[in-house]
Scaffold this motif. Structure first.
Motif, PDB file in Angstrom:
ATOM      1  N   ASN A  10       0.863  -1.178   0.000  1.00  0.00           N
ATOM      2  CA  ASN A  10       0.000   0.000   0.000  1.00  0.00           C
ATOM      3  C   ASN A  10       0.900   1.228   0.000  1.00  0.00           C
ATOM      4  O   ASN A  10       1.629   1.473   0.957  1.00  0.00           O
ATOM      5  N   HIS A  51      -2.220   0.063  -4.688  1.00  0.00           N
ATOM      6  CA  HIS A  51      -1.759  -1.221  -4.147  1.00  0.00           C
ATOM      7  C   HIS A  51      -1.917  -2.339  -5.156  1.00  0.00           C
ATOM      8  O   HIS A  51      -2.663  -2.243  -6.139  1.00  0.00           O
ATOM      9  N   TRP A  65      -2.072  -3.652 -10.572  1.00  0.00           N
ATOM     10  CA  TRP A  65      -2.205  -2.772  -9.422  1.00  0.00           C
ATOM     11  C   TRP A  65      -3.499  -1.978  -9.566  1.00  0.00           C
ATOM     12  O   TRP A  65      -4.091  -1.929 -10.647  1.00  0.00           O
TER      13      TRP A  65
END
Length: 372
Positions: A10, A51, A65
């Protein structure tokens, strides 16, 4: 490593726009962006997270992602709130007494305009395509909650809706003996100010990708009125970064979406820019049966992403971009820009748009089994 054990990266930074603005070589462009950024009306909770999607990546056999612009925080999130930060600043500088815009019945843009207006203490007028429903739900319910005045036209004809909006602005000015100052926001917030907002967003995304060594990743997003894509293209050009940007046409509002994106970038000349030449990439094979209508692929994508990662998209806009993530033309790491739209899931007639979810009756679909 099992699915449950795999780590999720993250990535977040404090203010990547201010951090990266000095990296823009063009001094004039650097000054314009910095000034507009300082003068924006802050609505969003940004930067939004970036993330990895480990389970979904495993399904597709490629690294995916997600950039969570569904989590911008204002008016239930979405990409429109970034644009409204700069558009609302322009409206307030013009001493606007109301915001007027157009959209479909479940327009995410209209919902965000309604929220921005009420936050600024002014009126919102929404010109919406289609007949008025018996009761509001989904985005329409939120529009009412924000106190917006909704005006329905029979057909989802963008030219006709825009003309209705212009006529409404004229009536408002006449009724107020010129003391009323309506501010017309085009569909999707696709103005020069809206474009600049997503140029700033590109700086944010680029910095986050730098932190994970993925600056060559391809950025994929749902595109309709072209403003978000134009902003991303402008941001990449200003920064001198690779413009690996793919817009998935989910509406076909414009017959030539790539041309519309080029025109929007060129229009930033009115802000003082020397607009760069851009060559937008648009995938137009994922529209399905039409605007605001789900396709088999978008339904499957909605279900798969939800069951792989616990992330919700709507199946008529953002999910069409999710469906495109398996496109063989995409190579290398991919970033899906989630532009929001979840409130439409709660419209009264929404269940009819999700037969794939209905058929599952709470059990995973065959396509969602953990077999790779």
């Amino acid at each position: 490593m099992t699915r449950a054990q795999r780590p999720v990266a993250n990535v977040s930074v404090t203010d990547p726009v201010s951090y990266l603005t000095p990296c823009i070589a063009d001094a004039r462009a650097r000054e314009i962006l910095a000034r507009r950024w300082r003068c924006r009306i802050r609505l969003t909770t940004t930067p939004t997270p970036l993330h990895l999607l480990p389970n979904f990546s495993e399904r597709l056999g490629r690294e995916v992602w997600i950039k969570r612009d569904d989590l911008t925080g204002f008016a239930t999130g979405g990409n429109k709130s970034r644009k409204l930060e700069l558009i609302l600043a322009d409206a307030m500088n013009a001493r606007a007494t109301s915001l007027v815009t157009v959209g479909a019945q479940q327009s995410n843009h209209a919902r965000t305009v309604a929220a921005a207006a009420t936050a600024a203490g002014i009126d919102a007028h929404l010109i919406l395509g289609g007949r008025a429903p018996h009761r509001p739900s989904g985005n329409l319910l939120i529009d009412d909650l924000f106190g917006a005045k909704t005006h329905f036209v029979d057909d989802l004809d963008w030219t006709a809706m825009t003309e209705h909006a212009r006529q409404l602005c004229a009536r408002l000015r006449d009724q107020g003996n010129r003391s009323k100052r309506p501010y017309l926001v085009p569909a999707g917030g696709s103005t020069s100010a809206g474009v600049l907002a997503y140029a700033a967003a590109f700086l944010e995304i680029h910095h986050q990708l730098e932190l994970v060594d993925r600056t060559e990743a391809t950025l994929v997003h749902a595109s309709s009125t072209g403003g978000t894509q134009a902003g991303l293209e402008l941001g990449a050009a200003l920064l001198g970064a690779p413009a690996n940007i793919v817009g998935v046409d989910v509406a076909q509002i414009h017959s030539d979406l790539g041309g519309r994106v080029r025109d929007l970038v060129a229009a930033t000349a009115e802000l003082g820019f020397d607009p760069p030449a851009v060559t937008p990439t648009v995938f137009d094979e994922y529209l399905g049966p039409g605007y605001a209508l789900a396709s088999d692929r978008s339904q499957a994508a909605t279900t798969e992403l939800a069951r792989d990662e616990g992330i919700v998209t709507d199946p008529v806009y953002t999910a069409k971009a999710v469906a495109a993530l398996s496109d063989p033309r995409l190579t290398g790491p991919i970033v899906f820009l989630h532009t929001g739209g979840v409130p439409a899931m709660f419209a009264d007639d929404a269940a009819a748009a999700y037969p794939a979810v209905q058929r599952s009756k709470g059990r995973p679909l065959v396509a969602a089994q953990n077999i790779y």
